[in-house]
Design an enzyme around this catalytic site. Structure first.
Site, mmCIF file in Angstrom:
data_model
loop_
_atom_site.group_PDB
_atom_site.id
_atom_site.type_symbol
_atom_site.label_atom_id
_atom_site.label_comp_id
_atom_site.label_asym_id
_atom_site.label_seq_id
_atom_site.Cartn_x
_atom_site.Cartn_y
_atom_site.Cartn_z
ATOM 1 N N THR A 208 0.899 -1.291 -0.210
ATOM 2 C CA THR A 208 -0.020 0.122 0.148
ATOM 3 C C THR A 208 0.900 1.307 0.006
ATOM 4 O OG1 THR A 208 -0.253 -0.170 2.401
ATOM 5 C CG2 THR A 208 -1.970 -1.190 1.126
ATOM 6 N N ASN A 210 1.170 4.671 1.588
ATOM 7 C CA ASN A 210 0.726 5.415 3.031
ATOM 8 C C ASN A 210 0.723 6.750 2.653
ATOM 9 O OD1 ASN A 210 0.054 5.699 5.506
ATOM 10 N ND2 ASN A 210 2.235 5.255 6.227
ATOM 11 N N GLU A 257 -4.015 4.344 3.833
ATOM 12 C CA GLU A 257 -3.500 3.349 2.948
ATOM 13 C C GLU A 257 -4.112 2.798 1.737
ATOM 14 O OE1 GLU A 257 -0.547 1.058 5.746
ATOM 15 O OE2 GLU A 257 -2.596 1.085 6.434
#
Length: 308
Positions: A208, A210, A257
């Site tokens: 992901t 962030n 995220e």
């Protein structure tokens, strides 16, 4: 579109103009109607259209610590206003001194002396001057004195709900990104720079991005969402977005995220935008990794269907 910092930036020899004034956070459908009316009237009269807005948000100056969640960052707001065909965006620094300007001086200094207003277009609930003492009725009286007209723009509503920045913030805060999009006329957007996180998504097979967002950004309620990830100069990507504290891993820091579907590149350091399409589910705590990974896989497929 010309961009001025302060109304004093109006050039010498500046002619008459049609002016509209407001914070315009979100540039939602109500704002679009007001600004669009000002642009249309300016073209009819053969003069320039001017949008006057403020930075920082007046609430933060008048009541420190009360800064509302921001629906559109300044650069994004300017882009949206420019897209409406405005000739000039005038951003007035909202200082404590400016906040104390009486309503009559506000009109004389800004609208008459510098912007040479031929017409002022405002919403029905427009207030101005020290302690918001000025209203549309006073503006009309001053217009008769100084030789400019005043036209009100009707409020925009749907099913009895008036579209306002406050209403949209409440939708975002509740995670109802569909209702927010209906009032905005486009998906709600959150922007930020990609920073390094705990790398757990990578370990789970779903790396992901962030996002470090602005301190006042209107971030949707904790949950999982389908969104479009927008990169500068790139095609939008479908993204499954998790907002919250990672309860399965006893997280404490609230994070945004985003897992970009079908993307394998590196996003660290990039400034991205997330356009929220749909709320998929609430945050949950899982007792083991396997059900969490299975749930993420389901979230990804639902995101693919929602974003298209």
């Amino acid at each position: 579109m010309q961009r001025w910092r302060g109304y004093e930036a109006a050039p010498g020899g500046w002619g008459r103009s049609v002016v509209t004034i407001g914070v315009f956070d979100g540039v939602h459908q109500g704002h679009q109607a007001t600004i669009g009316h000002a642009v249309a009237r300016a073209r009819e009269l053969g003069v320039k259209s001017v949008v006057v807005t403020f930075d920082p948000h007046p609430a933060e100056v008048v009541r420190p610590g009360s800064h509302p969640a921001v629906l559109t960052e300044p650069a994004r707001k300017a882009e949206l206003i420019e897209a409406l065909g405005v000739d000039v965006l005038c951003v007035v620094p909202f200082t404590p001194e400016f906040s104390r300007l009486p309503a009559e001086a506000f009109v004389h200094d800004i609208l008459v002396e510098h912007l040479h207003a031929a017409l002022v277009v405002v919403g029905a609930n427009f207030r101005f001057g020290h302690r918001a003492a000025g209203d549309v009725a006073l503006l009309e009286r001053l217009g008769r004195t100084f030789g400019f007209g005043v036209e009100g723009a009707p409020l925009v509503a749907e099913a009895g709900t008036v579209f306002s920045s406050t209403y949209i913030r409440s939708c975002v805060d509740a995670g109802d990104v569909a209702a927010a999009a209906a009032a905005l006329g486009r998906p709600h957007r959150v922007e930020g720079v990609v920073v390094r996180g705990d790398q757990r998504g990578r370990e789970l097979g779903y790396p992901t991005a962030n996002l470090l967002t602005h301190r006042y950004a209107a971030v949707p309620a904790d949950g999982v969402y389908a969104a479009r990830l927008v990169r500068r100069g790139g095609e939008p990507l479908a993204a499954a977005v998790s907002i919250g504290t990672n309860p399965t891993f006893s997280g404490r820091e609230r994070r945004v995220e985003a897992y970009a579907l079908d993307f394998t590149g590196d996003l660290y350091g990039e400034r991205l935008a997330l356009d929220f399409v749909a709320h998929l589910r609430e945050q949950r705590t899982y007792d083991a990794i396997e059900p969490l990974v299975a749930q993420i896989a389901e979230d990804v497929e639902r995101t693919r269907r929602a974003v298209g």
